[in-house]
Design an enzyme around this catalytic site. Sequence first.
Site, PDB file in Angstrom:
ATOM      1  CD  GLU A 167      -1.522   7.723   6.643  1.00 58.73           C
ATOM      2  OE1 GLU A 167      -0.495   7.793   7.327  1.00 58.73           O
ATOM      3  OE2 GLU A 167      -1.682   6.880   5.727  1.00 58.73           O
TER       4      GLU A 167
ATOM      5  CG  HIS B 183      -5.925   5.225   4.357  1.00 61.85           C
ATOM      6  ND1 HIS B 183      -5.195   4.760   3.292  1.00 61.85           N
ATOM      7  CD2 HIS B 183      -5.035   5.840   5.189  1.00 61.85           C
ATOM      8  CE1 HIS B 183      -3.920   5.081   3.475  1.00 61.85           C
ATOM      9  NE2 HIS B 183      -3.804   5.734   4.617  1.00 61.85           N
TER      10      HIS B 183
ATOM     11  CB  CYS C  35      -2.817   0.796  -2.706  1.00 58.99           C
ATOM     12  SG  CYS C  35      -2.940   2.551  -3.085  1.00 58.99           S
ATOM     13  CG  ASN C  36      -9.256   0.683  -3.445  1.00 58.14           C
ATOM     14  OD1 ASN C  36     -10.091   0.009  -4.002  1.00 58.14           O
ATOM     15  ND2 ASN C  36      -9.029   0.584  -2.149  1.00 58.14           N
TER      16      ASN C  36
ATOM     17  CE1 TYR D 169       2.912   5.957  -3.126  1.00 60.84           C
ATOM     18  CE2 TYR D 169       1.958   4.121  -4.360  1.00 60.84           C
ATOM     19  CZ  TYR D 169       3.016   4.668  -3.653  1.00 60.84           C
ATOM     20  OH  TYR D 169       4.162   3.927  -3.472  1.00 60.84           O
ATOM     21  N   GLY D 170      -2.908   9.173  -3.898  1.00 60.60           N
ATOM     22  CA  GLY D 170      -4.195   9.540  -4.496  1.00 60.60           C
ATOM     23  C   GLY D 170      -4.221  10.882  -5.191  1.00 60.60           C
TER      24      GLY D 170
ATOM     25  CB  CYS E  72      -9.620   4.695  -0.109  1.00 59.05           C
ATOM     26  SG  CYS E  72      -8.126   5.227   0.744  1.00 59.05           S
TER      27      CYS E  72
ATOM     28  CG  ASP F 113      -1.837   1.241   1.261  1.00 61.05           C
ATOM     29  OD1 ASP F 113      -2.398   1.589   0.199  1.00 61.05           O
ATOM     30  OD2 ASP F 113      -1.997   1.868   2.321  1.00 61.05           O
ATOM     31  CB  SER F 114       0.183   4.745  -0.838  1.00 64.48           C
ATOM     32  OG  SER F 114      -1.027   4.835  -0.115  1.00 64.48           O
TER      33      SER F 114
HETATM   34  N1  DGL Z   1      -4.780   3.432   0.608  1.00 66.01           N
HETATM   35  C1  DGL Z   1      -4.811   4.130  -0.663  1.00 66.01           C
HETATM   36  C2  DGL Z   1      -5.923   3.566  -1.560  1.00 66.01           C
HETATM   37  O1  DGL Z   1      -6.468   2.525  -1.293  1.00 66.01           O
HETATM   38  C3  DGL Z   1      -5.061   5.600  -0.548  1.00 66.01           C
HETATM   39  C4  DGL Z   1      -4.106   6.469   0.157  1.00 66.01           C
HETATM   40  C5  DGL Z   1      -3.303   7.355  -0.734  1.00 66.01           C
HETATM   41  O2  DGL Z   1      -3.806   8.383  -1.237  1.00 66.01           O
HETATM   42  O3  DGL Z   1      -2.134   7.014  -0.923  1.00 66.01           O
HETATM   43  O4  DGL Z   1      -6.274   4.148  -2.548  1.00 66.01           O
END
Ligand code: DGL
Length: 247
Positions: A150, A182, A70-71, A39-40, A180, A7-8
């Site tokens: 976070e 999170h 990570c989506n 990453y989003g 996501c 994941d990010s």
């Molecule tokens: N956990 C990441 C996802 O599933 C999102 C967090 C990010 O923006 O890096 O997309």
Amino acid sequence: MKVGVFDSGIGGLTVVKSLLDKKLFEEIVYFGDTARVPYGSKDKNTIIRYGIEAVEFFKNFELDLIIVACNTVSAYALDEMREAATCPIIGVVQAGVLATSNAVKEKSSHILVIGTKATVNSKAYELGLNTEGFQSLQTKATPLFVPLVEEELYEGAILNAALSHYFCDIEAPDALILGCTHFPLISKALQEYFGEKTLLIHSGDAIVEHLQEKFHLDKKYEESKLSFFASENPEALRKIAQKWLYE
Ligand code: DGL
């Protein structure tokens, strides 16, 4: 069975939790790119580059499978990561589409997908859900939820303000895809906001379903060996993992 989970940042731990609950793997190697989260908000080429770098990192371990927890990465980089990898790779978006299709029998049901800006812009969920026959789809980028999670703000005034900010003009859907990793951490608040009739689809449970359906994993391991790696401050990741996974 030895699996790599990527994941990010820390969100992919919600997928690890589902894997641990079902005892599917003997060994889990987690990598969170904590130095470069989120990453989003990044563009496609950057997300692909980071995804390929994660595959290179995992080559230090002899893995049977990589799960992209990570989506955002799943939406953009799976093909390129598969080209670079020496083991199979599965992603949470494809698993989420399958889980929705299994859980929501009525194709006219209204489905709301929430995720990062990149995930929503990719239209990956819409494409997958359309292919499964769902037409009544709505997507909403809710990036503020990522830093709130976070910061471990799973309830309270700031989260409530963010919920109203994003959803004040959105009706409760039949199903809400937590697009996501999170977001399962705030699933209680989301469920309360939309009400009990809205079915929440969680990436971790979706991955387990996908593994059982497509990979026929039936062996259970009493204990899973876990190791955590992060591109920045691995100690902080380990601490949060301890809290999320075991408390
Ligand atoms: N956990 C990441 C996802 O599933 C999102 C967090 C990010 O923006 O890096 O997309």
